[in-house]
Design an enzyme around this catalytic site. Structure first.
Site, PDB file in Angstrom:
ATOM      1  N   GLN A 245     -75.194 -57.184  10.011  1.00 58.64           N
ATOM      2  CA  GLN A 245     -75.743 -56.356   8.941  1.00 58.64           C
ATOM      3  C   GLN A 245     -76.741 -55.353   9.509  1.00 58.64           C
ATOM      4  O   GLN A 245     -77.502 -55.671  10.422  1.00 58.64           O
ATOM      5  CB  GLN A 245     -76.450 -57.231   7.901  1.00 58.64           C
ATOM      6  CG  GLN A 245     -75.532 -58.161   7.140  1.00 58.64           C
ATOM      7  CD  GLN A 245     -76.302 -59.025   6.157  1.00 58.64           C
ATOM      8  OE1 GLN A 245     -77.305 -59.643   6.515  1.00 58.64           O
ATOM      9  NE2 GLN A 245     -75.841 -59.081   4.921  1.00 58.64           N
TER      10      GLN A 245
ATOM     11  N   HIS B 177     -86.153 -54.412   6.070  1.00 58.13           N
ATOM     12  CA  HIS B 177     -87.049 -54.889   5.021  1.00 58.13           C
ATOM     13  C   HIS B 177     -88.338 -54.087   5.088  1.00 58.13           C
ATOM     14  O   HIS B 177     -88.936 -53.956   6.151  1.00 58.13           O
ATOM     15  CB  HIS B 177     -87.308 -56.391   5.178  1.00 58.13           C
ATOM     16  CG  HIS B 177     -86.060 -57.196   5.016  1.00 58.13           C
ATOM     17  ND1 HIS B 177     -85.233 -57.507   6.077  1.00 58.13           N
ATOM     18  CD2 HIS B 177     -85.456 -57.704   3.906  1.00 58.13           C
ATOM     19  CE1 HIS B 177     -84.184 -58.180   5.642  1.00 58.13           C
ATOM     20  NE2 HIS B 177     -84.297 -58.311   4.330  1.00 58.13           N
TER      21      HIS B 177
ATOM     22  N   HIS C 229     -85.345 -54.700   0.232  1.00 64.82           N
ATOM     23  CA  HIS C 229     -84.245 -55.033   1.141  1.00 64.82           C
ATOM     24  C   HIS C 229     -83.293 -53.833   1.149  1.00 64.82           C
ATOM     25  O   HIS C 229     -82.975 -53.298   0.079  1.00 64.82           O
ATOM     26  CB  HIS C 229     -83.473 -56.263   0.648  1.00 64.82           C
ATOM     27  CG  HIS C 229     -84.310 -57.492   0.492  1.00 64.82           C
ATOM     28  ND1 HIS C 229     -84.139 -58.611   1.266  1.00 64.82           N
ATOM     29  CD2 HIS C 229     -85.324 -57.787  -0.372  1.00 64.82           C
ATOM     30  CE1 HIS C 229     -85.001 -59.549   0.891  1.00 64.82           C
ATOM     31  NE2 HIS C 229     -85.727 -59.067  -0.106  1.00 64.82           N
TER      32      HIS C 229
ATOM     33  N   ASP D  43     -79.590 -54.497   8.555  1.00 69.04           N
ATOM     34  CA  ASP D  43     -80.646 -54.939   7.655  1.00 69.04           C
ATOM     35  C   ASP D  43     -81.970 -54.233   7.921  1.00 69.04           C
ATOM     36  O   ASP D  43     -82.312 -53.951   9.070  1.00 69.04           O
ATOM     37  CB  ASP D  43     -80.880 -56.442   7.828  1.00 69.04           C
ATOM     38  CG  ASP D  43     -80.384 -57.235   6.635  1.00 69.04           C
ATOM     39  OD1 ASP D  43     -80.252 -56.645   5.556  1.00 69.04           O
ATOM     40  OD2 ASP D  43     -80.125 -58.437   6.785  1.00 69.04           O
TER      41      ASP D  43
ATOM     42  N   LYS E 160     -81.183 -54.718  -7.896  1.00 68.75           N
ATOM     43  CA  LYS E 160     -80.837 -53.859  -6.768  1.00 68.75           C
ATOM     44  C   LYS E 160     -80.103 -52.611  -7.225  1.00 68.75           C
ATOM     45  O   LYS E 160     -79.615 -52.532  -8.354  1.00 68.75           O
ATOM     46  CB  LYS E 160     -79.993 -54.623  -5.754  1.00 68.75           C
ATOM     47  CG  LYS E 160     -78.752 -55.257  -6.325  1.00 68.75           C
ATOM     48  CD  LYS E 160     -78.002 -56.102  -5.299  1.00 68.75           C
ATOM     49  CE  LYS E 160     -76.813 -56.788  -5.952  1.00 68.75           C
ATOM     50  NZ  LYS E 160     -75.705 -57.011  -5.042  1.00 68.75           N
TER      51      LYS E 160
ATOM     52  N   ARG F  44     -71.198 -66.663   7.598  1.00 68.58           N
ATOM     53  CA  ARG F  44     -70.900 -67.189   6.269  1.00 68.58           C
ATOM     54  C   ARG F  44     -69.534 -67.862   6.299  1.00 68.58           C
ATOM     55  O   ARG F  44     -68.607 -67.366   6.934  1.00 68.58           O
ATOM     56  CB  ARG F  44     -70.866 -66.067   5.228  1.00 68.58           C
ATOM     57  CG  ARG F  44     -72.057 -65.121   5.254  1.00 68.58           C
ATOM     58  CD  ARG F  44     -73.173 -65.548   4.337  1.00 68.58           C
ATOM     59  NE  ARG F  44     -74.285 -64.620   4.436  1.00 68.58           N
ATOM     60  CZ  ARG F  44     -74.365 -63.464   3.762  1.00 68.58           C
ATOM     61  NH1 ARG F  44     -73.401 -63.123   2.925  1.00 68.58           N
ATOM     62  NH2 ARG F  44     -75.409 -62.673   3.908  1.00 68.58           N
TER      63      ARG F  44
ATOM     64  N   CYS G  68     -83.187 -61.827   6.355  1.00 70.68           N
ATOM     65  CA  CYS G  68     -84.477 -61.570   5.716  1.00 70.68           C
ATOM     66  C   CYS G  68     -85.542 -62.647   5.949  1.00 70.68           C
ATOM     67  O   CYS G  68     -86.700 -62.296   6.194  1.00 70.68           O
ATOM     68  CB  CYS G  68     -84.317 -61.275   4.229  1.00 70.68           C
ATOM     69  SG  CYS G  68     -82.936 -61.983   3.396  1.00 70.68           S
TER      70      CYS G  68
END
Length: 647
Positions: free
Chosen positions: A386, A390, A518, A388, A472, A368, A339
Site C-alpha cells: 500500500q 498518515h 489516512h 500508505d 472517508k 490478507r 497504520c
C-alpha cells in the site's frame, strides 16, 4: 410544519415539504415528469425501497435511475427475479436458492434436480426471459407471517427457502410477486418487468448452498441486463475489449509479473520489467510526497498481536487475517495494516503543536487472507504493498490537510488520464460496525462534507460504506473503456488517537489529541498496476514504460554507433536496450512492436554517417529521421512532461 407533513432533503441539500405517506414516485413526479419516467427506485436514509412505498418521516432521499449505483442495483435485482420466472416456466420442477444483484449484473442459484443445464440452454432461457419481461407485470410486495412463509415453501418442496426463512424474524418477511412467480425477497424492485429490455446470460457455475461444500451443489446462472438493446451491444463490445486488455494476459506477455505455485497462490513476483514499472510509480509518488512535506518510514512485515488488538484490526478483520505466529512466549501476526505501526512512530517522541502536521508515508507490504477462488492476477492477492500515509494534525489544521490530500490524489489520477468520481463513505445506523464516539463520527462526517463543498467536488454520499474507525472520501476512477474502479481513499480518524493515547502539547502547554488522516492514492501497488495495464492496454506512456527506447542496428556494422546511442540515453536516465541479434530489421521491428516499446530507433549506414536516427513510434510507424542529439532532447522532454499516449 403540519404533523401530517414531512421534510424531504434532496441530494443537492435542498428541502421540500410533502404529505406524510407520499411515495417515491410522487416525489419524482413533483420534480419532473421526465425523472418519474426513468425512476427505478428511491433511496431513503440510505435504504433502497420501491417507488410505490410511502415515506412517513423526515428523510434524505435520492431518486434512483439507471445512471446511479442504487438504480442499477434495483434493476439487476428485478432481473434476477425475471430470470427465475423464465426458468420456472421452462423447468417447472426447478427450486430456487438466492438471486442477488452483483457489481455487474446478477445471478440466481437454482436446483434443477436431475436436469443438467449447459451453456447451450442459456439462449432458450434468454428468449423466455424477454417474453416474460414484455408482459410488463408489476412487482407486488406483500408482508407475510413466518408461519405462512414456511408453509408456502414447504408445500412447494423448496428446502432452500425454508432454510432462509427459519433464520428470519417473524414480522420482517416479505414476498414479491410478478406474473406467475413469487419469491421470498425484501426488495427493492423496479415498477414492472417491461423496463428490462435486453438480457445476456453470461455463464454457468456450480455453487454450494450457503457456501458449504457438504451441501448440495446448485447451478448458478450469471447474467446482465439493460433498459436498452444498444446498451447491451455496447457492453458486449466492452467485454471483448476488456479481454484484450486483461492484465493477466498482458502481464505475462510483457514480462510484468508471475505467480508461482511453489512460492504460493496470491503472492505475485515482480519480474524485471514489472519491477521497473513499479519503481517508476513509486518514484513518481515519492517525489511528489517529498515536495508536499511527507516523511518516509519503513515498518516490519510482522507485529505483536497486541498492536492489532489495540488498533481494533484484530478482531474486527480477523476473517481476513492469517493466524497468529507463536514466537517464544508471544504471538505475532503478518501485518494486515500499516497504520498501527505509524501510530507507534508518532508515540516515539513527545509531540508539540509546532511538530504538526506530521505526515508519515510508507510503501508498506501487508498480508490478507483471500480464498483461493477469489484470487485473480495482481488485482486480488494475498500480499500487497500500500502507498500508505498518515497525517497527524491539530483540529484547526484538519480541513486544510484534507484539501491537500484531495489535491494530491486528483493530481495522481490526472497524470494517468483517469477521470474521477468521488464518494463520501459515511456510517449507517448499525453501531456494531463502528468504533469510537458517535459525536466524533458526526464531526468528522460534517468536516469531510464541508471540505467537499468548499472544493466544489461533485460527490455522492454512501451511508454504510465507512470503515470501522472513520468516514472517508473514496476516489472511483474510470479507465479507458469506461469501467469504474475504487482506488484512492482519504479518511478522517478520531478513533485511533484515543485507542493509542496519542497526544501533543499545545500552545497552552496542555495535552491534546491529534486527528489522523489516512491516505492512499494508489490503494495497492498490485491492484493499481493491474488497472494501469488494462487502462493503457499495455501501451504505457513513455515516462512509465519499463523499456522506453530500443535501438535496432540494421547490420553488425552499425553496432558501435548503436551502442553510442544507447550510452547517451543511459546518461540521461532513459530505459534503453540494444537489439544486437543477427536478425532481419523487419523481425526486430515486429518484436519491438509486440513488446510495446514506445520508440524504436533504426540505425543503418546512412544514419551512422549522418549522426541521425530513423525513428518508429509504437502503433504509429515511421515518424521520420532526426539528428540524434535533437531526438535525445525530444525523449527527455516527453518523459519530463509525463505526456499521455496519443490515440
Amino acid at each position: 410544519m403540519s404533523e401530517q407533513n414531512i421534510t424531504i432533503t434532496l441530494p443537492d441539500g435542498s428541502e421540500r415539504e410533502y404529505k406524510k405517506g407520499t411515495t417515491g414516485l410522487e416525489v419524482a413526479e413533483s420534480i419532473s415528469s421526465g425523472l418519474a419516467r426513468v425512476a427505478l427506485s428511491i433511496t431513503v436514509n440510505g435504504d433502497i425501497i420501491d417507488l410505490d412505498r410511502p415515506i412517513n418521516e423526515d428523510a434524505t432521499i435520492a431518486i434512483n435511475t439507471w445512471d446511479s449505483e442504487d438504480g442499477k442495483y434495483t434493476f439487476w435485482h428485478s432481473s434476477a427475479h425475471i430470470l427465475a420466472e423464465a426458468v420456472q416456466e421452462l423447468y417447472p420442477e426447478a427450486k430456487f436458492g438466492i438471486g442477488p444483484p452483483i457489481e455487474t449484473g446478477f445471478y440466481y442459484d437454482i436446483d434443477f434436480g436431475e436436469k443438467n443445464i449447459s451453456q447451450e440452454d442459456l439462449g432458450k432461457i434468454e428468449q423466455k426471459f424477454l417474453e416474460v419481461a414484455r408482459n410488463k407485470n408489476n412487482f407486488e410486495r406483500k408482508d407475510i407471517s413466518k408461519a405462512d412463509a414456511l408453509s408456502f415453501y414447504k408445500d412447494n418442496g423448496n428446502e432452500y427457502k425454508v432454510d432462509l426463512i427459519e433464520g428470519l424474524e417473524d414480522g420482517s418477511i416479505t414476498f414479491y410477486t410478478q406474473g406467475n412467480f413469487t419469491d421470498l425477497c425484501r426488495g427493492p424492485h423496479v415498477p414492472n418487468t417491461g423496463i428490462v429490455k435486453a438480457i445476456k446470460l453470461t455463464s454457468l457455475a456450480g455453487a454450494y448452498w450457503r457456501g458449504d461444500n457438504n451441501s448440495k451443489q446448485l447451478t448458478r446462472i450469471y447474467g446482465i441486463s439493460f433498459p436498452k438493446q444498444k446498451m447491451l451491444t455496447e457492453h458486449l463490445e466492452m467485454v471483448e475489449e476488456a479481454k484484450k486488455r486483461d492484465h493477466r494476459k498482458l502481464g505475462k506477455e510483457l514480462g510484468i509479473y508471475m505467480i508461482d505455485k511453489m512460492v504460493g497462490s496470491g503472492l505475485p513476483i515482480w519480474l524485471p520489467k514489472g519491477t521497473r514499472l513499479r519503481r517508476t510509480l513509486e518514484s513518481f509518488l515519492r517525489d511528489e510526497q517529498f515536495e508536499r512535506g511527507y516523511q518516509e518510514v519503513i515498518t516490519p512485515h510482522i507485529g505483536n498481536i497486541e498492536l492489532y488488538k489495540t488498533s481494533g484490526h484484530y478482531p474486527y478483520y480477523s476473517d481476513s487475517q492469517y493466524d497468529p505466529i507463536q514466537v517464544d512466549d508471544e504471538e505475532y501476526m503478518l501485518k494486515p495494516m500499516n497504520c498501527p505501526h505509524h501510530h507507534r512512530i508518532y508515540s516515539n517522541d513527545m509531540r508539540s503543536y509546532r511538530d504538526l502536521p506530521l505526515r508519515l508515508a510508507e510503501f508498506g507490504t501487508v498480508y490478507r487472507y483471500e480464498q483461493s477462488g477469489e484470487l485473480s492476477g495482481l488485482s486480488r492477492v494475498r500480499g500487497f504493498t500500500q502507498d500508505d500515509a498518515h497525517i497527524y494534525c491539530m483540529q484547526e489544521q484538519l480541513k486544510q490537510e484534507i484539501k491537500h490530500t484531495i489535491d494530491l490524489t486528483n493530481f495522481v489520477f490526472d497524470t494517468f488520464g483517469m477521470p474521477v468520481d468521488i464518494r463520501l463513505s459515511f456510517r449507517d445506523d448499525n453501531e456494531e460496525k463502528y468504533g469510537g464516539d458517535i459525536e466524533l463520527w458526526e464531526r468528522a462526517q460534517k468536516e469531510i462534507k464541508e471540505v467537499a463543498d468548499e472544493m466544489n467536488l461533485d460527490y455522492t454520499i454512501a451511508p454504510g460504506e465507512a470503515s470501522f474507525y472513520g468516514p472517508k472520501i473514496d476516489f472511483i476512477i474510470r479507465d479507458a473503456i469506461g469501467r469504474k474502479w475504487q482506488l484512492g481513499t482519504v479518511q478522517v480518524d478520531y478513533v485511533m488517537p484515543e485507542r493509542f493515547d496519542l497526544t501533543y502539547v499545545g500552545s497552552d502547554n496542555e495535552k491534546h489529541r491529534p486527528v489522523i488522516i489516512h491516505r492512499a492514492p494508489f490503494g495497492s501497488m498490485e491492484r493499481f498496476t493491474s488497472i494501469l495495464i488494462e487502462h493503457f492496454a499495455g501501451n504505457f506512456p513513455l515516462w512509465l514504460s519499463p523499456e522506453q527506447v530500443r535501438v535496432l542496428p540494421i547490420s553488425d556494422d552499425q553496432n558501435d554507433y548503436a551502442k553510442k546511442c544507447v550510452d547517451a540515453f543511459k546518461k540521461i536516465g532513459v530505459r534503453v536496450t540494444l537489439d544486437e541479434r543477427s536478425e532481419q530489421i523487419g523481425g526486430k521491428i515486429r518484436d519491438a512492436e509486440t513488446d510495446k516499446v514506445p520508440y524504436m530507433l533504426i540505425v543503418g549506414a546512412k544514419e551512422q554517417e549522418a549522426g541521425t536516427v530513423s525513428v518508429r513510434r509504437h502503433r504509429k510507424g515511421d515518424i521520420g529521421t532526426f539528428k540524434f542529439s535533437d531526438f535525445l532532447s525530444t525523449v527527455e522532454n516527453e518523459i519530463e512532461k509525463k505526456s499521455l499516449p496519443e490515440d
